[in-house]
Write a protein that holds these residues in place. Structure first.
Motif, short mmCIF file in Angstrom:
data_model
loop_
_atom_site.label_atom_id
_atom_site.label_comp_id
_atom_site.label_asym_id
_atom_site.label_seq_id
_atom_site.Cartn_x
_atom_site.Cartn_y
_atom_site.Cartn_z
N VAL A 98 0.85 -1.19 0.00
CA VAL A 98 0.00 0.00 0.00
C VAL A 98 0.89 1.24 0.00
O VAL A 98 1.89 1.30 0.71
CB VAL A 98 -0.96 0.00 1.21
CG1 VAL A 98 -0.20 -0.03 2.54
CG2 VAL A 98 -1.88 1.21 1.16
N GLY A 99 0.50 2.20 -0.79
CA GLY A 99 1.25 3.45 -0.88
C GLY A 99 0.37 4.63 -0.54
O GLY A 99 -0.69 4.81 -1.13
N PHE A 100 0.79 5.44 0.42
CA PHE A 100 -0.03 6.54 0.91
C PHE A 100 0.09 7.79 0.06
O PHE A 100 -0.82 8.61 0.04
CB PHE A 100 0.36 6.88 2.34
CG PHE A 100 0.05 5.78 3.32
CD1 PHE A 100 0.83 5.60 4.44
CD2 PHE A 100 -1.01 4.92 3.11
CE1 PHE A 100 0.55 4.59 5.35
CE2 PHE A 100 -1.31 3.89 4.00
CZ PHE A 100 -0.52 3.73 5.13
N GLN A 101 1.22 7.95 -0.63
CA GLN A 101 1.43 9.19 -1.39
C GLN A 101 1.91 8.90 -2.80
O GLN A 101 2.77 9.60 -3.32
CB GLN A 101 2.42 10.10 -0.66
CG GLN A 101 1.88 10.60 0.68
CD GLN A 101 2.89 11.47 1.40
OE1 GLN A 101 4.06 11.14 1.46
NE2 GLN A 101 2.43 12.58 1.95
N VAL A 102 1.37 7.83 -3.38
CA VAL A 102 1.78 7.46 -4.73
C VAL A 102 0.54 7.21 -5.55
O VAL A 102 -0.54 6.97 -5.02
CB VAL A 102 2.66 6.20 -4.73
CG1 VAL A 102 3.93 6.43 -3.94
CG2 VAL A 102 1.89 5.00 -4.16
N LEU A 103 0.71 7.28 -6.85
CA LEU A 103 -0.37 6.95 -7.77
C LEU A 103 0.19 6.02 -8.82
O LEU A 103 0.94 6.44 -9.69
CB LEU A 103 -0.94 8.20 -8.43
CG LEU A 103 -2.08 7.91 -9.42
CD1 LEU A 103 -3.24 7.22 -8.72
CD2 LEU A 103 -2.55 9.20 -10.08
N LEU A 104 -0.17 4.73 -8.65
CA LEU A 104 0.19 3.71 -9.64
C LEU A 104 1.70 3.62 -9.87
O LEU A 104 2.15 3.34 -10.97
CB LEU A 104 -0.53 3.97 -10.97
CG LEU A 104 -2.06 4.08 -10.88
CD1 LEU A 104 -2.63 4.30 -12.28
CD2 LEU A 104 -2.66 2.84 -10.26
N SER A 105 2.46 3.87 -8.83
CA SER A 105 3.91 3.79 -8.98
C SER A 105 4.36 2.35 -9.20
O SER A 105 3.80 1.41 -8.64
CB SER A 105 4.60 4.34 -7.74
OG SER A 105 5.99 4.14 -7.81
N THR A 106 5.42 2.20 -10.02
CA THR A 106 6.01 0.89 -10.26
C THR A 106 7.26 0.68 -9.41
O THR A 106 7.92 -0.36 -9.52
CB THR A 106 6.37 0.71 -11.74
OG1 THR A 106 7.35 1.68 -12.09
CG2 THR A 106 5.15 0.88 -12.63
N ALA A 108 9.16 0.07 -5.96
CA ALA A 108 8.88 -0.55 -4.67
C ALA A 108 9.08 0.41 -3.49
O ALA A 108 8.31 0.39 -2.53
CB ALA A 108 9.74 -1.80 -4.49
N SER A 109 10.08 1.25 -3.58
CA SER A 109 10.37 2.16 -2.47
C SER A 109 9.29 3.21 -2.26
O SER A 109 9.29 3.91 -1.24
CB SER A 109 11.73 2.83 -2.69
OG SER A 109 11.72 3.57 -3.89
N TYR A 113 3.80 0.03 3.23
CA TYR A 113 3.64 -1.23 3.97
C TYR A 113 3.53 -2.38 2.99
O TYR A 113 2.95 -2.25 1.91
CB TYR A 113 2.40 -1.19 4.88
CG TYR A 113 2.54 -0.23 6.03
CD1 TYR A 113 2.04 1.05 5.95
CD2 TYR A 113 3.21 -0.62 7.19
CE1 TYR A 113 2.17 1.94 7.00
CE2 TYR A 113 3.34 0.25 8.25
CZ TYR A 113 2.82 1.53 8.15
OH TYR A 113 2.96 2.40 9.20
N TRP A 114 4.04 -3.52 3.45
CA TRP A 114 4.11 -4.71 2.63
C TRP A 114 3.60 -5.93 3.39
O TRP A 114 3.74 -6.02 4.61
CB TRP A 114 5.57 -4.98 2.23
CG TRP A 114 6.12 -3.96 1.30
CD1 TRP A 114 6.55 -2.69 1.64
CD2 TRP A 114 6.31 -4.09 -0.10
NE1 TRP A 114 6.97 -2.04 0.51
CE2 TRP A 114 6.84 -2.87 -0.57
CE3 TRP A 114 6.07 -5.12 -1.01
CZ2 TRP A 114 7.14 -2.67 -1.91
CZ3 TRP A 114 6.37 -4.91 -2.34
CH2 TRP A 114 6.90 -3.71 -2.78
#
Length: 124
Positions: A98-106, A108-109, A113-114
């Motif tokens: 899950v990414g809180f401040q990303v949009l469809l990022s490829t 991993a960093s 949370y994983w």
């Protein structure tokens, strides 16, 4: 804090299908991008698919486009990965994130949370 738990992995023959699930707890993830990554044996982690918060926007790696579908049920705080026409090269440990401040990022960093991963093995 978010806990992610993947399920649905297993052994399948080439051409078969599997559906992975990723259940989130601790915090609602309905407002955030969710993604799937995978790590084939002996190789680096690679992006598979991502979904915007409402599921209207999705993005796929070229290697899975047309075969995999990411979806989500925000009422259940869960994201899914439907995998069809599986190939031996799809063998990997699959992780959701899950990414809180990303949009469809490829990348991993970009994800916060994983989950612990679920093994998918495709036999030829």
């Amino acid at each position: 804090q978010v806990q992610l738990v993947e399920s649905g992995g297993g052994l399948v023959q080439a051409g078969g299908s599997l559906r992975l699930g990723c259940a989130a707890s601790g915090r609602t993830v309905s407002s955030y991008t969710m993604a799937w990554f995978r790590q084939p044996p002996g190789k680096e982690l690679e992006f598979v698919a991502a979904s915007s918060w409402n599921g209207y926007s999705t993005y796929y790696a070229d290697s899975v486009k047309g075969r995999f579908t990411i979806s989500r049920d925000n009422a259940k705080n869960t994201v899914y990965l439907q995998m069809n026409s599986l190939k031996p090269e799809d063998t990997a440990v699959y992780y959701c994130a899950v990414g809180f401040q990303v949009l469809l990022s490829t990348t991993a960093s970009s994800y916060n949370y994983w989950g612990g991963g679920t093994q998918v093995t495709v036999s030829s």
